[in-house]
Design a protein around this motif. Structure first.
Motif, PDB file in Angstrom:
ATOM      1  N   LEU A 142       0.863  -1.191   0.000  1.00 17.58           N
ATOM      2  CA  LEU A 142       0.000   0.000   0.000  1.00 17.58           C
ATOM      3  C   LEU A 142       0.896   1.237   0.000  1.00 17.58           C
ATOM      4  CD1 LEU A 142      -2.691  -1.156   2.604  1.00 17.58           C
ATOM      5  CD2 LEU A 142      -2.788  -1.283   0.117  1.00 17.58           C
ATOM      6  N   ARG A 143       1.499   1.498  -1.122  1.00 17.16           N
ATOM      7  CA  ARG A 143       2.581   2.479  -1.192  1.00 17.16           C
ATOM      8  C   ARG A 143       2.124   3.932  -1.155  1.00 17.16           C
ATOM      9  NH1 ARG A 143       7.172  -0.074  -2.092  1.00 17.16           N
ATOM     10  NH2 ARG A 143       8.283   1.724  -2.934  1.00 17.16           N
ATOM     11  N   GLU A 144       0.825   4.166  -1.170  1.00 15.38           N
ATOM     12  CA  GLU A 144       0.317   5.534  -1.054  1.00 15.38           C
ATOM     13  C   GLU A 144      -0.026   5.895   0.391  1.00 15.38           C
ATOM     14  OE1 GLU A 144       0.150   7.845  -3.537  1.00 15.38           O
ATOM     15  OE2 GLU A 144       1.209   6.317  -4.700  1.00 15.38           O
ATOM     16  N   LEU A 145       0.130   4.928   1.311  1.00 11.86           N
ATOM     17  CA  LEU A 145      -0.256   5.170   2.709  1.00 11.86           C
ATOM     18  C   LEU A 145       0.537   6.322   3.317  1.00 11.86           C
ATOM     19  CD1 LEU A 145      -0.838   1.871   4.745  1.00 11.86           C
ATOM     20  CD2 LEU A 145      -2.479   3.650   4.162  1.00 11.86           C
ATOM     21  N   ILE A 146      -0.217   7.244   3.917  1.00  8.79           N
ATOM     22  CA  ILE A 146       0.382   8.372   4.646  1.00  8.79           C
ATOM     23  C   ILE A 146       0.191   8.169   6.147  1.00  8.79           C
ATOM     24  CG2 ILE A 146       0.239  10.863   5.052  1.00  8.79           C
ATOM     25  CD1 ILE A 146      -0.694  11.136   2.131  1.00  8.79           C
ATOM     26  N   GLU A 147      -0.986   7.657   6.536  1.00  8.44           N
ATOM     27  CA  GLU A 147      -1.298   7.424   7.946  1.00  8.44           C
ATOM     28  C   GLU A 147      -1.674   5.959   8.162  1.00  8.44           C
ATOM     29  OE1 GLU A 147      -3.364  11.216   9.837  1.00  8.44           O
ATOM     30  OE2 GLU A 147      -4.442  10.553   8.066  1.00  8.44           O
ATOM     31  N   LEU A 148      -1.099   5.368   9.212  1.00 10.55           N
ATOM     32  CA  LEU A 148      -1.410   3.983   9.544  1.00 10.55           C
ATOM     33  C   LEU A 148      -1.568   3.861  11.050  1.00 10.55           C
ATOM     34  CD1 LEU A 148      -1.748   1.004   8.811  1.00 10.55           C
ATOM     35  CD2 LEU A 148       0.745   0.764   8.877  1.00 10.55           C
ATOM     36  N   GLY A 149      -2.769   3.464  11.497  1.00 12.81           N
ATOM     37  CA  GLY A 149      -3.033   3.281  12.923  1.00 12.81           C
ATOM     38  C   GLY A 149      -2.992   1.809  13.290  1.00 12.81           C
ATOM     39  N   LEU A 150      -2.070   1.437  14.180  1.00 16.03           N
ATOM     40  CA  LEU A 150      -1.938   0.048  14.644  1.00 16.03           C
ATOM     41  C   LEU A 150      -1.970  -0.026  16.171  1.00 16.03           C
ATOM     42  CD1 LEU A 150       0.970  -1.061  12.256  1.00 16.03           C
ATOM     43  CD2 LEU A 150      -1.466  -1.600  12.012  1.00 16.03           C
TER      44      LEU A 150
END
Length: 256
Positions: A142-150
């Motif tokens: 997912l190379r366009e991801l700017i924000e990732l909540g884990l």
């Protein structure tokens, strides 16, 4: 308003759904069905499958049906705070999706289909507050991801492919049992820090207090004497190789 709440949650009719469509300032149409007591993804929404945004957050939805693939125009999908434990493979058909919020559900690692990685336009993905024990390495596609909540999961490892996402700006991994977040021992503070300051005259102090204050003041002066002061020689770090004219005119510049 929606009909009475039964075992299946509140029933959403097409009329209710149509009345819940809002046109945003950017021209997108958002279907706002948050906090409606919905337990089942309403099938009547298929008649509104051309909307660009859907908010079904804060409901009691357990399953996302496979007919989610009909919502081809979806750009924004908010499903946070439901009871979802798995996503259907058809989620991968939403090629235009840029925002997907699945925070505060019951998703497990097995509940994340491989097709999730087909959402190549995704910029925001929130998987926080779920039951994830691991993250698929394929999320690195997912190379366009700017924000990732884990955050607030049971993760012990973040795959390198995810850490090295090229456009990532914010990745929240707090409150996971990750080794790098193991609590370090708090460093011993060798410098006494003053929390409160009271100003009194010397004559108002008893002999013991006066002696204590004078001792601490002497210690402070001793520490100050040990601290190297700024050099008297002017430095010009930005002028790595000043020419002779610059050297001759430094004093003149300072006067100006």
């Amino acid at each position: 308003p929606p009909k009475g709440k039964g075992p299946q949650g509140k029933r959403i009719t097409l009329k209710v759904a149509k009345n819940a469509v809002r046109v945003l300032f950017n021209g997108r149409r958002r279907l706002e069905l948050s906090k409606m007591g919905i337990a089942t993804f309403p099938k009547c929404l298929l008649d509104l499958a051309d909307v660009e945004e859907i908010d079904l957050s804060r409901n009691m939805i357990r399953k996302i049906p496979n007919f989610i693939e009909k919502f081809e125009n979806l750009v924004w999908l908010d499903l946070h705070s439901n009871q979802i434990d798995e996503l259907p493979p058809e989620i991968g058909t939403l090629k235009n999706l840029t925002f997907l919020n699945l925070c505060n559900n019951k998703l497990t690692t097995k509940g994340l289909p491989e097709e999730l990685t087909q959402l190549r336009n995704l910029r925001t993905l929130n998987l926080g507050l779920n039951c994830l024990e691991s993250i698929p390495t394929t999320l690195g596609s997912l190379r366009e991801l700017i924000e990732l909540g884990l955050f607030d999961n049971s993760l012990t490892l973040i795959p390198k492919s995810v850490k090295k996402l090229p456009k990532i700006e914010r990745m929240n991994v707090k409150r996971n049992p990750l080794p790098e977040f193991a609590k370090e021992e708090e460093p011993i503070d060798t410098v006494k820090r003053v929390e409160s300051l009271y100003v009194v005259e010397k004559k108002d102090l008893c002999p013991i207090c006066l002696q204590t204050c004078q001792g601490e003041r002497s210690e402070l002066h001793r520490l100050e004497d040990m601290t190297p002061g700024p050099s008297d020689k002017p430095t010009f770090p930005l002028l790595t190789t000043p020419n002779s004219t610059a050297r001759d005119n430094q004093e003149e510049w300072r006067m100006k």
